[in-house]
Design a protein around this motif. Structure first.
Motif, PDB file in Angstrom:
ATOM      1  N   ILE B  34       7.955  -6.449  -0.485  1.00  0.00           N
ATOM      2  CA  ILE B  34       9.159  -6.394  -1.330  1.00  0.00           C
ATOM      3  C   ILE B  34       9.898  -7.736  -1.276  1.00  0.00           C
ATOM      4  CG2 ILE B  34      11.370  -5.233  -1.686  1.00  0.00           C
ATOM      5  CD1 ILE B  34       9.268  -3.286  -2.225  1.00  0.00           C
ATOM      6  N   LEU B  35      10.003  -8.304  -0.067  1.00  0.00           N
ATOM      7  CA  LEU B  35      10.659  -9.623   0.055  1.00  0.00           C
ATOM      8  C   LEU B  35       9.958 -10.641  -0.839  1.00  0.00           C
ATOM      9  CD1 LEU B  35      11.208  -9.919   3.920  1.00  0.00           C
ATOM     10  CD2 LEU B  35      12.904  -9.379   2.176  1.00  0.00           C
ATOM     11  N   TYR B  36       8.629 -10.633  -0.744  1.00  0.00           N
ATOM     12  CA  TYR B  36       7.859 -11.555  -1.569  1.00  0.00           C
ATOM     13  C   TYR B  36       8.106 -11.291  -3.054  1.00  0.00           C
ATOM     14  CZ  TYR B  36       4.671 -14.126   1.547  1.00  0.00           C
ATOM     15  OH  TYR B  36       4.115 -15.012   2.431  1.00  0.00           O
ATOM     16  N   MET B  37       8.151 -10.002  -3.397  1.00  0.00           N
ATOM     17  CA  MET B  37       8.289  -9.650  -4.803  1.00  0.00           C
ATOM     18  C   MET B  37       9.583 -10.222  -5.368  1.00  0.00           C
ATOM     19  SD  MET B  37       7.528  -5.879  -6.266  1.00  0.00           S
ATOM     20  CE  MET B  37       5.989  -5.667  -5.406  1.00  0.00           C
ATOM     21  N   ILE B  38      10.647 -10.111  -4.575  1.00  0.00           N
ATOM     22  CA  ILE B  38      11.938 -10.636  -5.056  1.00  0.00           C
ATOM     23  C   ILE B  38      11.849 -12.148  -5.226  1.00  0.00           C
ATOM     24  CG2 ILE B  38      14.363 -10.942  -4.455  1.00  0.00           C
ATOM     25  CD1 ILE B  38      14.064  -8.215  -2.924  1.00  0.00           C
ATOM     26  N   PRO B  92      -1.709 -11.467  -4.445  1.00  0.00           N
ATOM     27  CA  PRO B  92      -2.023 -11.211  -3.028  1.00  0.00           C
ATOM     28  C   PRO B  92      -0.807 -10.874  -2.174  1.00  0.00           C
ATOM     29  CG  PRO B  92      -3.197 -13.137  -3.801  1.00  0.00           C
ATOM     30  CD  PRO B  92      -2.285 -12.739  -4.913  1.00  0.00           C
ATOM     31  N   VAL B  93       0.246 -11.667  -2.253  1.00  0.00           N
ATOM     32  CA  VAL B  93       1.318 -11.444  -1.279  1.00  0.00           C
ATOM     33  C   VAL B  93       2.235 -10.300  -1.665  1.00  0.00           C
ATOM     34  CG1 VAL B  93       1.322 -13.810  -0.452  1.00  0.00           C
ATOM     35  CG2 VAL B  93       2.844 -13.160  -2.307  1.00  0.00           C
ATOM     36  N   THR B  94       2.280  -9.913  -2.918  1.00  0.00           N
ATOM     37  CA  THR B  94       3.145  -8.784  -3.266  1.00  0.00           C
ATOM     38  C   THR B  94       2.333  -7.499  -3.252  1.00  0.00           C
ATOM     39  OG1 THR B  94       2.757  -9.184  -5.607  1.00  0.00           O
ATOM     40  CG2 THR B  94       4.674 -10.201  -4.640  1.00  0.00           C
ATOM     41  N   ILE B  95       1.533  -7.323  -4.301  1.00  0.00           N
ATOM     42  CA  ILE B  95       0.738  -6.105  -4.411  1.00  0.00           C
ATOM     43  C   ILE B  95      -0.245  -6.015  -3.253  1.00  0.00           C
ATOM     44  CG2 ILE B  95      -0.765  -4.795  -5.937  1.00  0.00           C
ATOM     45  CD1 ILE B  95       1.893  -5.342  -7.226  1.00  0.00           C
ATOM     46  N   GLY B  96      -0.918  -7.151  -2.968  1.00  0.00           N
ATOM     47  CA  GLY B  96      -1.914  -7.152  -1.913  1.00  0.00           C
ATOM     48  C   GLY B  96      -1.310  -6.763  -0.574  1.00  0.00           C
ATOM     49  N   ASN B  97      -0.211  -7.414  -0.235  1.00  0.00           N
ATOM     50  CA  ASN B  97       0.466  -7.103   1.010  1.00  0.00           C
ATOM     51  C   ASN B  97       0.799  -5.618   1.098  1.00  0.00           C
ATOM     52  OD1 ASN B  97       1.326  -8.297   3.353  1.00  0.00           O
ATOM     53  ND2 ASN B  97       2.549  -9.823   2.277  1.00  0.00           N
ATOM     54  N   PHE B  98       1.228  -5.063  -0.011  1.00  0.00           N
ATOM     55  CA  PHE B  98       1.648  -3.661   0.008  1.00  0.00           C
ATOM     56  C   PHE B  98       0.456  -2.722   0.153  1.00  0.00           C
ATOM     57  CE2 PHE B  98       3.318   0.348  -1.282  1.00  0.00           C
ATOM     58  CZ  PHE B  98       4.653   0.300  -0.940  1.00  0.00           C
ATOM     59  N   VAL B  99      -0.572  -2.940  -0.686  1.00  0.00           N
ATOM     60  CA  VAL B  99      -1.611  -1.911  -0.732  1.00  0.00           C
ATOM     61  C   VAL B  99      -2.819  -2.148   0.160  1.00  0.00           C
ATOM     62  CG1 VAL B  99      -0.935  -1.181  -3.028  1.00  0.00           C
ATOM     63  CG2 VAL B  99      -2.790  -2.806  -2.768  1.00  0.00           C
ATOM     64  N   VAL B 100      -3.025  -3.380   0.660  1.00  0.00           N
ATOM     65  CA  VAL B 100      -4.259  -3.588   1.439  1.00  0.00           C
ATOM     66  C   VAL B 100      -4.352  -2.623   2.627  1.00  0.00           C
ATOM     67  CG1 VAL B 100      -5.426  -5.213   2.978  1.00  0.00           C
ATOM     68  CG2 VAL B 100      -4.845  -5.903   0.681  1.00  0.00           C
TER      69      VAL B 100
END
Lengths: 215, 539, 95, 309
Positions: B34-38, B92-100
């Motif tokens: 979430i931090l990355y997403m923002i 990678p860092v938003t979606i990937g971080n969340f779902v991996v």
């Protein structure tokens, strides 16, 4: 799966061995990344020497051979000392590990001191590539390129050394607190990998800085 | 799959601490995502504003922006922000971080603290770059070719390069984290060939993160040295070869193009089977295509240098290798079509984005063949044709895929449903606006309009105006999700655990997931898209 | 002193030997174009450190694959980058 | 709005064929992909009652066939593009040689007859032209869209670019490698003229010495004559008849003395030592500016023609 499997095991791991192997693998992957980092430097060296062999070698002849060679000996020995420390700890001897760590740090610091002294010599002999420069004439361009390479490469290696000395010191502190008493040695091994890698970097830099250009 | 039991004590990751501190010091991969997403959204709109100004400038031949210097700084800023602070990290860092970890049935990434550190590195690099770009800017273009950047350019080259250098370590850390996690933290029964394609594509992306980024880092260090002291290994005044920089730079930056598209390919491979309710056609070919793209990506960088003065032999070699990297991309497109065949296709917003992706990616990919063909590249190199080509891949492809992923996993991430109809409208608008913006640029490039021109001969005006008009539509289409997705966080309907009837592990835990993801580690017994065995699952 | 110590000591002696060899050979009159072969002992030493002090042989399998991967990509970087200067016809060479 | 680009050089015809071929391939592929996609999403929409029959389980045959098909097509395109490209590198005999010096932000053109122009290039029709290009500062790029030619202009070395114009007119010349603030002003005109008009243009602009004559003066001023004309005590190779002939080097190899070789021998004399001579020549890097260099090269070129003629 329970919340905390073992004292040092983070909750996403099945057991301590699982976590230890993961940490080691992570360090190896980081080192693979570092190989490419220094690999870029080696490409720069090969490329520049290919176009300007005479100037490049003229630059290389000005390096302080004895300091580079002594430093090579120091680093090889420091890796050996640290590795012995790990072997002592595997046998349960934390005191020896601390002694080895301190020795490793001392050798590392000696390396750095010699390196600083070498830079001092280089700069006072006008071998820093910017500004007035010792070598003139046809070889000046290639020689300046060599010395640009030299300063970037040795500064990066020294930066890695400084980090390494700090990390080994941290291991010594942890060992003093008895953190490895229960046979959990992952940090000792991981830092050892890093230290030996920095050693390897110098082993490779040594001939291309000090030896290849000599006649 | 094993039944999940929900004890009352389990709370969602969103409610597990609400203080700022609990967010800024979190090691939970979902919160870091979430931090990355923002941060990434901010960078996206910043880079987008620069793009809008570029298109505004090009409405008239002499340039709407008075000074060429300002224009040069704008496109440099657009390139730097979009490449290093949006496209490379985006999925990678938003979606990937969340779902991996969720897809693997793991409770977190292998190195959670490293994950948090990588966000801080990213932000530090980002602030460095932003400081440089706003306190005067840089006029080198995002490629920093020497000797322009080292000895002739104005502005804060060293600071902005420092920013990219620092954020590079953030992506290396993320790459290490993903590779190790995928190797070590798979749930019982989750064999390699049972992994979702998204995981495979992130694995491939991470290979590039870890092995290409360090070369960029060292290149930038050498560049900084040269910029600071006006002497160095790239300096032609010393007899240095100006092409050395380009070789080192493209050794990273060409694979980086695949960093920017591989996760997109993964997202689309994930979404198409779900909304076609059919097993992914040729699963093994799709996953090995990802891996081979990641590996071959390292062998083709020289195709950026066909007119640069590189040796004839090297050009021919790199041209041939470039065609090899195009084959796996083609394989993927055919396999998606094969998946659609005899499916039961639903048109929810993620699917519309994904279908748009297939079209735009194919257009971008096919025009890559022009640039890989040596003689054709001689004419098209450094023209708007190249700009159109890589925007079709990066924006048409990757940004579409990012939005597809965002909509697809939005219910999982926030626990809320987004408004479906307006999302579909935004997806269609984006497709239209995108084509109107960038298709004319293919023609412009063929007609000979060079890149990075602040002013241009008047005969190019009609196509430029068309392109700028398209950009207006595109901008509106990008702003829409910002509003309705934000709205849905507060007012959206509650999302069920599995709104799409997907079979991935991430849908087996509630939306939003627990802090530690799973109460009971799931056991996997079948492949990720075995829809034929789950007819009743059809929604 | 256990087996580990003994092998470490041997590795250390081996490294010193290789370093001395490299240092000594560098004083021979090797033509300029061939002098980069002086790197060879260093590559041997690097392998010794990796196998000895870094215990690569007993490392997890994926660690081995990472080590091999790093070397492989380094070869790609060096090999492909050097194809350009090696084959650049700065002057048309007559056969 | 014109959507096609005229072609003004016979050397660009093959590139146009290639582009056309690529357009053909892309239309075919796009028609296939978009056609199938459109067809499938209508036919197999979820509420379509159509009988889907049995699913195709074996995908292997399909995978192998389309992989091989794309490989074959791609390999064909690679060969096609490369053959033309390699041909563009082949020197043509008796080409008209024109020197191009790029700097931020202008093109300086030096004709053999001593004519100079800025941001303009006059060439005769139906004559092979060879541009020898270098840069005084950053990397530029010489791009003439109607000739389908483009080549980076690098500091510190010569790049060559060849074309044969076949249609009279005035055309755009662009710098297409970003080179700083006024990059988009670094444009000019390429004027293709019939042979007669070109000859007239040369005479009306040809006041002054030829490049080679100017080079002769520089040859003395920079002290080259002292050694290379055999006057001094130093032994240096004679330059008469050098240009265009093979030179045996001290390392046993042989190189052709072309513009690049002569330029590099002045700038970096120790790199390529002529066999049986001592490496004593000093480097003139950072001593002789690019526009003097092209004059020296032209002078040495003229020495060879004198000897032959």
């Amino acid at each position: 799966m329970s919340e905390e499997v073992a004292p040092h095991t983070h909750f996403q791991y099945a057991d301590a061995r699982h976590q230890a192997e993961t940490a080691l693998s992570g360090m190896w992957l980081f080192l693979a990344s570092e190989v490419l980092f220094f690999g870029g430097l080696i490409v720069a060296w090969t490329f520049c020497r290919h176009w300007q062999p005479a100037g490049f070698d003229a630059g290389s002849r000005e390096t302080v051979l004895w300091i580079g060679t002594v430093n090579l000996f120091l680093l090889i020995s420091s890796s050996f000392v640290y590795s012995s420390g790990l072997a002592f700890m595997e046998a349960g001897n934390a005191k020896r590990l601390i002694q080895c760590c301190v020795a490793t740090m001392a050798i590392g610091s000696l390396f750095l001191l010699l390196k600083f002294y070498e830079w001092h010599i280089d700069i006072s002999e006008h071998l820093f590539p910017a500004g007035p420069f010792k070598i003139n004439g046809a070889d000046a361009g290639g020689a300046r390129m060599f010395w640009s390479f030299y300063f970037v490469a040795t500064a990066l290696h020294a930066a890695h050394m400084i980090v390494g000395v700090g990390l080994v010191g941290w291991i010594a502190l942890q060992a003093r607190r008895g953190a490895f008493a229960d046979g959990w040695l992952t940090p000792v091994e991981v830092i050892g990998l890093y230290w030996s890698f920095v050693d390897i970097v110098w082993i490779v830099l040594y001939p291309i800085i000090y030896l290849v250009g000599r006649e | 799959m094993s039944q999940i039991v929900l004890p009352q004590s389990q709370i969602s990751y969103l409610s597990d601490g609400v203080s700022l501190r609990s967010w800024l010091l979190t090691t939970d991969h979902k919160r870091i995502a979430i931090l990355y997403m923002i941060s990434i959204t901010a960078f996206f709109f910043l880079g987008g504003s620069a793009a809008a100004l570029i298109r505004y400038n090009l409405i008239v031949p002499e340039g709407m922006i008075q000074s060429a210097e300002t224009y040069n700084r704008l496109f440099t800023m657009h390139g730097i922000i979009m490449v290093w602070f949006f496209l490379v990290p985006a999925v990678p860092v938003t979606i990937g971080n969340f779902v991996v970890p969720l897809m693997l049935g793991a409770r977190d990434l292998a190195f959670p603290r490293l994950n948090l550190a990588s966000w801080y590195l990213f932000m530090a690099g980002g602030f460095c770059a932003l400081y440089a770009l706003f306190s005067g800017g840089v006029d080198t273009g995002w490629t920093f070719y020497t000797p322009l950047s080292s000895n002739y350019a104005q502005g804060h080259v060293v600071v902005v390069v420092m920013g990219i250098f620092i954020s590079g370590f953030s992506t290396i850390a993320t790459g290490i984290n993903f590779i190790i996690t995928i190797h070590r933290l798979r749930a019982p029964g989750l064999t390699w060939y049972r992994l979702p394609v998204f995981i495979w594509s992130l694995y491939s992306t991470s290979i590039i993160f870890v092995l290409a980024t360090p070369v960029l880092a060292i290149t930038l260090l050498l560049l900084m040295f040269e910029t600071l002291f006006h002497v160095g290994v790239f300096d032609p005044k010393l007899g240095g070869d100006p092409l050395l920089f380009q070789h080192l730079f493209w050794f990273y930056s060409h694979p980086a193009v695949y960093i920017m598209i591989l996760p997109g390919l993964g997202v689309v491979s994930e979404i198409i089977p779900v909304f076609a309710r059919k097993e992914l056609f040729g699963y093994k070919f799709v996953v090995w295509a990802s891996v081979s793209i990641a590996i071959i990506a390292f062998f083709v960088w020289g195709h950026h240098m066909f007119v640069s003065g590189q040796s004839l032999f090297a050009s021919v070699l790199f041209s041939m290798l470039s065609y090899f990297v195009a084959v796996p991309s083609a394989i993927k497109v055919f396999n998606w079509l094969g998946t659609l065949h005899k499916g039961r296709i639903r048109f929810d917003a993620p699917m519309i984005y994904a279908l748009g992706f297939i079209g735009l990616f194919t257009m971008g990919g096919i025009t890559g063949l022009y640039l890989a063909a040596l003689a054709a590249d001689v004419h098209l190199h450094d023209t708007y044709f190249v700009i159109a080509h890589f925007h079709y891949i990066m924006v048409g492809g990757m940004v579409s895929a990012y939005f597809a992923a965002l909509h697809y996993w939005w219910p999982k991430i926030t626990g809320k449903m987004y408004p479906e109809m307006i999302a579909r409208a935004a997806a269609l608008l984006m497709f239209l606006g995108f084509n109107l913006t960038f298709f004319p640029q293919y023609i412009l490039g063929y007609l000979g309009m060079p890149r990075r021109y602040h002013a241009y001969p008047p005969e190019f005006q009609v196509l430029n105006v068309l392109s700028s008009a398209g950009a207006t539509i595109l901008a509106a289409a990008y702003l829409l999700p910002l509003f309705y997705l934000t709205y849905s966080i507060f007012r959206g309907a509650r999302a069920p655990a599995n709104p799409w009837g997907s079979l991935g592990l991430e849908w087996q835990t509630p939306s939003p997931p627990f802090t530690k993801n799973f109460v009971v580690t799931p056991t996997v017994t079948e492949g990720p898209y075995a829809f034929s065995k789950h007819e009743t699952f059809d929604v | 002193m256990n087996a580990r110590h003994r092998s470490d000591l041997l590795i250390w002696l081996g490294l010193l030997l290789a370093a001395a060899l490299e240092f000594g050979v560098s004083f021979l009159a090797i033509p300029q174009g061939v002098r980069p072969i002086l790197i060879l002992p260093s590559i041997g030493m690097a392998v010794l450190v990796a196998l000895g002090f870094m215990r690569l042989l007993t490392a997890p399998d994926i660690a081995k694959s990472f080590a091999i991967g790093g070397i492989f990509w380094l070869t790609v970087l060096l090999g492909l980058a050097m194809t350009d200067p090696m084959t650049r016809a700065v002057y048309a060479v007559i056969g | 709005m014109k959507l096609t680009l005229p072609l003004a050089a016979s050397t660009g015809a093959e590139t146009d064929d290639l582009l056309l071929g690529l357009v053909g391939v892309s239309i075919a592929v796009l028609a296939l992909v978009f056609g199938l996609m459109g067809f499938y999403i209508i036919r197999y929409r979820h509420n379509s009652p159509i009988d889907r029959g049995a699913l195709e389980e074996k995908s292997f045959r399909f995978e192998i066939s389309w992989t091989i098909a794309t490989l074959v097509v791609f390999f064909g395109l690679f060969i096609w593009g490369s053959v033309i490209y390699v041909r563009q590198f082949q020197p043509t005999g008796n080409a008209l040689k024109i020197y191009v010096i790029a700097k931020q932000w202008m093109w300086k053109i030096e004709h053999a007859g001593g004519q100079r122009e800025i941001n303009a290039l006059h060439v005769p029709i139906d004559t092979p032209v060879e541009l020898v290009m270098t840069s005084e500062d950053v990397i530029h790029d010489f791009f003439v869209p109607v000739f389908r030619v483009k080549r980076d202009v690098l500091p510190g070395q010569y790049e060559t670019l060849r074309f044969r114009a076949d249609r009279a007119g005035t055309y755009h010349l662009f710098c297409s490698q970003f080179c700083g603030t006024d990059h988009s002003n670094m444009i000019g005109d390429v004027v293709v003229m019939p042979a007669k008009a070109y000859a007239d243009w040369l005479t009306s602009n040809g006041a002054g010495d030829t490049l080679a004559d100017q080079g002769k003066i520089l040859f003395i001023r920079y002290g080259c004559a002292g050694c290379h004309l055999g006057g001094g005590t130093v032994r240096a190779p004679s330059l008469a008849g050098l240009y265009g002939s093979p030179v045996p080097l001290s390392d046993g190899s042989t190189v052709l003395a072309d513009d690049r070789y002569i330029r590099d021998s002045i700038m970096y004399p120790k790199q390529q030592i002529v066999a049986s001579y001592e490496p004593i020549m000093p480097s003139f890097a950072n001593v002789i500016p690019e526009n003097d260099l092209v004059r020296l090269v032209a002078y040495i070129h003229s020495l060879a023609e004198e000897k032959r003629g």
